[in-house]
Design a protein around this motif. Structure first.
Motif, mmCIF file in Angstrom:
data_model
loop_
_atom_site.group_PDB
_atom_site.id
_atom_site.type_symbol
_atom_site.label_atom_id
_atom_site.label_comp_id
_atom_site.label_asym_id
_atom_site.label_seq_id
_atom_site.Cartn_x
_atom_site.Cartn_y
_atom_site.Cartn_z
ATOM 1 N N GLU A 180 1.547 5.694 -7.560
ATOM 2 C CA GLU A 180 0.384 5.949 -8.426
ATOM 3 C C GLU A 180 0.388 7.348 -9.050
ATOM 4 O O GLU A 180 0.240 7.474 -10.274
ATOM 5 C CB GLU A 180 -0.919 5.690 -7.673
ATOM 6 C CG GLU A 180 -1.311 4.216 -7.660
ATOM 7 C CD GLU A 180 -1.342 3.588 -9.044
ATOM 8 O OE1 GLU A 180 -2.284 3.873 -9.811
ATOM 9 O OE2 GLU A 180 -0.416 2.835 -9.383
ATOM 10 N N ARG A 196 0.994 3.977 -2.986
ATOM 11 C CA ARG A 196 0.583 5.355 -2.693
ATOM 12 C C ARG A 196 1.623 6.347 -3.254
ATOM 13 O O ARG A 196 1.281 7.379 -3.792
ATOM 14 C CB ARG A 196 0.456 5.521 -1.181
ATOM 15 C CG ARG A 196 -0.383 6.736 -0.776
ATOM 16 C CD ARG A 196 -0.715 6.744 0.691
ATOM 17 N NE ARG A 196 0.435 6.504 1.535
ATOM 18 C CZ ARG A 196 0.484 5.613 2.528
ATOM 19 N NH1 ARG A 196 -0.564 4.864 2.810
ATOM 20 N NH2 ARG A 196 1.566 5.459 3.257
ATOM 21 N N GLU A 199 0.808 -1.214 0.000
ATOM 22 C CA GLU A 199 0.000 0.000 0.000
ATOM 23 C C GLU A 199 0.855 1.285 0.000
ATOM 24 O O GLU A 199 0.656 2.161 -0.847
ATOM 25 C CB GLU A 199 -0.955 -0.011 1.193
ATOM 26 C CG GLU A 199 -2.010 1.078 1.073
ATOM 27 C CD GLU A 199 -2.599 1.438 2.429
ATOM 28 O OE1 GLU A 199 -2.855 0.516 3.221
ATOM 29 O OE2 GLU A 199 -2.778 2.645 2.677
#
Ligand code: SF4
Length: 394
Positions: free
Chosen positions: A344, A341, A337
């Protein structure tokens, strides 16, 4: 940075984040070192333009704003080559033969082609790259400190050779003549305080006084400040290293992250590619089975947690690994994650830019124009010192 094509997480954490941070409050120039690439790689010229464009896309995608920093390609600013040539006349060969990278390559060399004249001289080209812009600082890693020290030595040598020529006394006389009586009185007083009483602070005040004298010009200020310090004129500014501690992110196989090892996550990998690579990343070799306890210190994944995870997650990893309470896949999932983050928005910006190649070209054209304009006055001064004047039909 040499044009290596699309960049990876090692570049991001080791270099690019620092570049972006520096650009917040410094006037920064970043360039694609395509001539440097030729000192060791002549075999794939067709890749050079492509790699240049892809790398610059990633620079902008991570947050370097081309309206605030100057992004350019070295070979489009011929002043780098000219200053390299001129500096090469004052650099003893022995200085270059002592450069660690040259010594290493010479010991490892098998073929003559590796030891080109260009490769021996590339630290001089690096020096020209920096000195051409009067750079105050250069963001470098520990491994590049030797190069920067050489740059400082070259600047010192040049200043020693040409900073006190016969013209210096005449320049000094002319600059003193531009001070009005009150300014001259202030200058003389501070000069005595510095020279005769050793008051360091007087030199700072003297430089502030000179900065406030309208009509003195940069050259006049430099001559008066140099005379006060008892040195010659500073023609080439000695840059200092900007050593910022950066986290080290090992590659997926535990070695240094490098495209040539095939152990990277690139800044434009999509989420499924990121997970596929992360999933298969090496771990502590002692954890053969899920039930075997491990040691995070022996695991490259732990180094990634040090970059991406908060304290509670790190505690969870440390305890879970040592007691075999968690599996390696659980451990790696926690990284996915925060990595995505980060990646992206970078991937989205890079995709937009990749779809508009004309925009990147325009940015590099504009950056080249700005770099040429900034380099020319320094180069012209150097030419003048060496008796090579261009303007006025020289
Ligand atoms: S649990 Fe995490 S830190 Fe421990 S060996 Fe597996 S991947 Fe490495």
């Amino acid at each position: 940075m040499r044009p290596t094509g699309a960049l990876h997480l090692g570049h991001y954490h080791g270099v690019l984040r620092n570049w972006v941070a520096l650009a917040q409050d410094h006037d920064c120039l970043y360039f694609v070192a395509d001539w440097h690439a030729l000192t060791t790689r002549l075999d794939r010229p067709e890749e050079l333009a492509h790699h240049t464009r892809e790398m610059v896309i990633d620079w902008i995608a991570v947050g370097l704003d081309p309206t605030r920093v100057t992004l350019f390609v070295q070979s489009r600013v011929p002043a780098h080559a000219e200053l390299h040539l001129l500096l090469s006349m004052i650099v003893p060969v022995g200085w270059l033969e002592r450069v660690p990278t040259y010594k290493e390559l010479r010991q490892a060399a098998t073929g003559e082609e590796t030891l080109s004249y260009g490769f021996l001289g590339y630290p001089v080209l690096m020096s020209a790259d920096v000195l051409l812009y009067g750079a105050a600082g250069v963001p470098v890693g520990e491994d590049q400190l030797a190069h920067l020290e050489l740059t400082r030595e070259i600047a010192r040598r040049f200043n020693d050779l040409y900073g006190r020529g016969p013209a210096f006394a005449a320049d000094l006389e002319r600059a003193l003549g531009r001070l009005d009586p009150a300014e001259r009185h202030g200058y003389d007083g501070l000069l005595r305080a510095y020279r005769e009483r050793g008051e360091e602070e007087a030199l700072t005040r003297l430089e502030a006084l000179l900065a406030a004298v309208a009509g003195l010009g940069g050259d006049g200020r430099a001559v008066l400040a140099a005379a006060a310090r008892g040195t010659g004129r500073t023609i080439l500014r000695e840059p200092r290293p900007l050593l910022t501690p950066t986290p080290r992110l090992p590659g997926l196989d535990g070695r240094k992250m490098s495209k040539s090892y095939g152990n990277t996550i690139t800044l434009r990998d999509d989420p499924s590619a990121v997970w596929e690579k992360l999933r298969t990343m090496v771990t502590d070799p002692a954890r053969v089975r899920r039930t075997d306890p491990g040691d995070p210190e022996k695991c490259p994944v732990w180094a990634w947690h040090l970059v991406y995870s908060d304290a509670p997650t790190r505690d969870w990893v440390d305890r879970g690994c040592r007691t075999a309470g968690i599996g390696c896949l659980d451990c790696k999932k926690k990284l996915l994650e925060p990595i995505l983050r980060d990646l992206e928005p970078i991937r989205a910006r890079a995709q937009q830019l990749a779809a508009r190649p004309g925009e990147v070209e325009d940015i590099l054209e504009e950056g080249g124009r700005r770099a040429r304009a900034r380099a020319e006055p320094v180069l012209e001064t150097v030419r003048g010192c060496l008796g090579l004047r261009r303007r006025g039909g020289g």
